[in-house]
Design a protein around this motif. Structure first.
Motif, short mmCIF file in Angstrom:
data_model
loop_
_atom_site.label_atom_id
_atom_site.label_comp_id
_atom_site.label_asym_id
_atom_site.label_seq_id
_atom_site.Cartn_x
_atom_site.Cartn_y
_atom_site.Cartn_z
N THR A 175 2.11 8.94 -42.06
CA THR A 175 1.46 8.63 -40.78
C THR A 175 2.41 7.79 -39.95
N THR A 176 2.19 7.83 -38.65
CA THR A 176 2.99 7.05 -37.72
C THR A 176 2.15 6.77 -36.48
N LYS A 177 2.70 6.00 -35.56
CA LYS A 177 2.02 5.73 -34.30
C LYS A 177 2.55 6.65 -33.22
N ILE B 185 6.52 9.39 -30.71
CA ILE B 185 6.40 8.59 -31.93
C ILE B 185 7.20 7.32 -31.74
N ASP C 85 4.55 -1.08 -32.26
CA ASP C 85 3.93 -0.95 -30.93
C ASP C 85 4.97 -1.28 -29.85
N PHE D 16 -2.10 3.69 -28.13
CA PHE D 16 -1.45 4.00 -29.40
C PHE D 16 -2.48 4.60 -30.33
N VAL D 17 -2.08 5.61 -31.07
CA VAL D 17 -2.99 6.23 -32.03
C VAL D 17 -2.19 6.57 -33.28
N ASP D 18 -2.81 6.34 -34.44
CA ASP D 18 -2.18 6.73 -35.70
C ASP D 18 -2.33 8.24 -35.88
N SER E 18 -0.98 11.79 -38.32
CA SER E 18 -0.32 12.30 -39.52
C SER E 18 0.99 12.96 -39.14
N THR E 19 1.93 12.94 -40.07
CA THR E 19 3.21 13.63 -39.87
C THR E 19 3.46 14.60 -41.01
#
Length: 177
Positions: A127-129, A142, A146, A154-156, A158-159
Motif C-alpha cells: 500500500t502507499t499514499k 504516489i 504526506d 491523500f488516500v491509501d 493498494s499497489t
C-alpha cells in the motif's frame, strides 16, 4: 456534432455530470474537476493530438495497457479502436476516479474490451499514499508520506507490480502511462 450545450450535458448530483465525447460515447465526469471535465463538457474533446496519436498506433484486436486511466476518455477511444477482439488492461488508483471510469466502461458497453483495476502500479506489492487535488482529480501521484506541495487530499491505495498482473498476457501493442 451540432448540438446545444443543453442537449450535451446533465448534472446528475453528488458531484457527477454526464456528457458525450465527440465520438458519441456517454461520459461521466467529476464536476469538481477543472482539468479534463470542462473540455469534454464544452467541446466533447480532451487532448485531441494525443488521442489521434494513440489511435494511429492501434488496430482491431490489439492488446493495450493503460496505467492511469483517469475517467476513461482515452480508454473509451482505444476500446472502440481495438474492438471486441482486443483487450485493454486499465489501472486507476484513485477510488473516486475509478468509480467514474467503471461507469464510463459500463455505459458504453466496453466491459468485454476493458479489464480495469483499482490499484496503483508500483515496483512492489503493498500500500502507499496517493496525493491529489479534486480540481485536477486525474493528476494524482504516489508520494512518500504526506509530502506533496500541491495535493490537498491523500488516500491509501493498494499497489501491484505490472508484470505480476499481466503474467501470461502477450502481444501488448501499446503501453500508455
Amino acid at each position: 456534432m451540432n448540438r446545444s450545450l443543453r442537449d450535451n450535458y446533465a448534472y446528475l448530483g453528488n458531484g457527477v455530470g454526464i456528457t458525450r465525447t465527440h465520438r458519441g460515447h456517454r461520459f461521466f465526469v467529476s464536476t469538481e474537476d477543472f482539468g479534463l471535465s470542462p473540455h469534454v463538457i464544452m467541446d466533447g474533446v480532451w487532448e485531441e493530438a494525443i488521442e489521434s496519436s494513440i489511435l494511429s498506433l492501434l488496430q482491431e484486436g490489439d492488446n493495450v495497457v493503460e496505467v492511469g486511466c483517469n475517467m476513461g476518455y482515452h480508454t473509451l477511444a482505444m476500446c472502440e479502436k481495438i474492438g471486441r477482439k482486443g483487450r485493454l488492461y486499465g489501472f486507476e488508483a484513485n477510488p473516486e476516479v475509478y468509480a467514474l471510469l467503471a461507469l464510463n466502461i459500463e455505459y458504453n458497453d466496453f466491459k468485454n474490451e476493458a479489464i480495469i483495476h483499482n490499484f496503483a502500479i508500483s515496483d512492489c506489492e503493498g500500500t502507499t499514499k496517493l496525493a491529489y487535488r479534486p480540481s485536477q482529480i486525474g493528476s494524482g501521484s504516489i508520494v512518500a508520506g504526506d509530502h506533496s506541495r500541491s495535493a490537498t487530499h491523500f488516500v491509501d491505495v493498494s499497489t501491484r507490480k505490472l508484470d505480476d498482473v499481466l503474467a501470461g498476457i502477450s502481444d501488448i501493442a501499446l503501453l500508455r502511462m
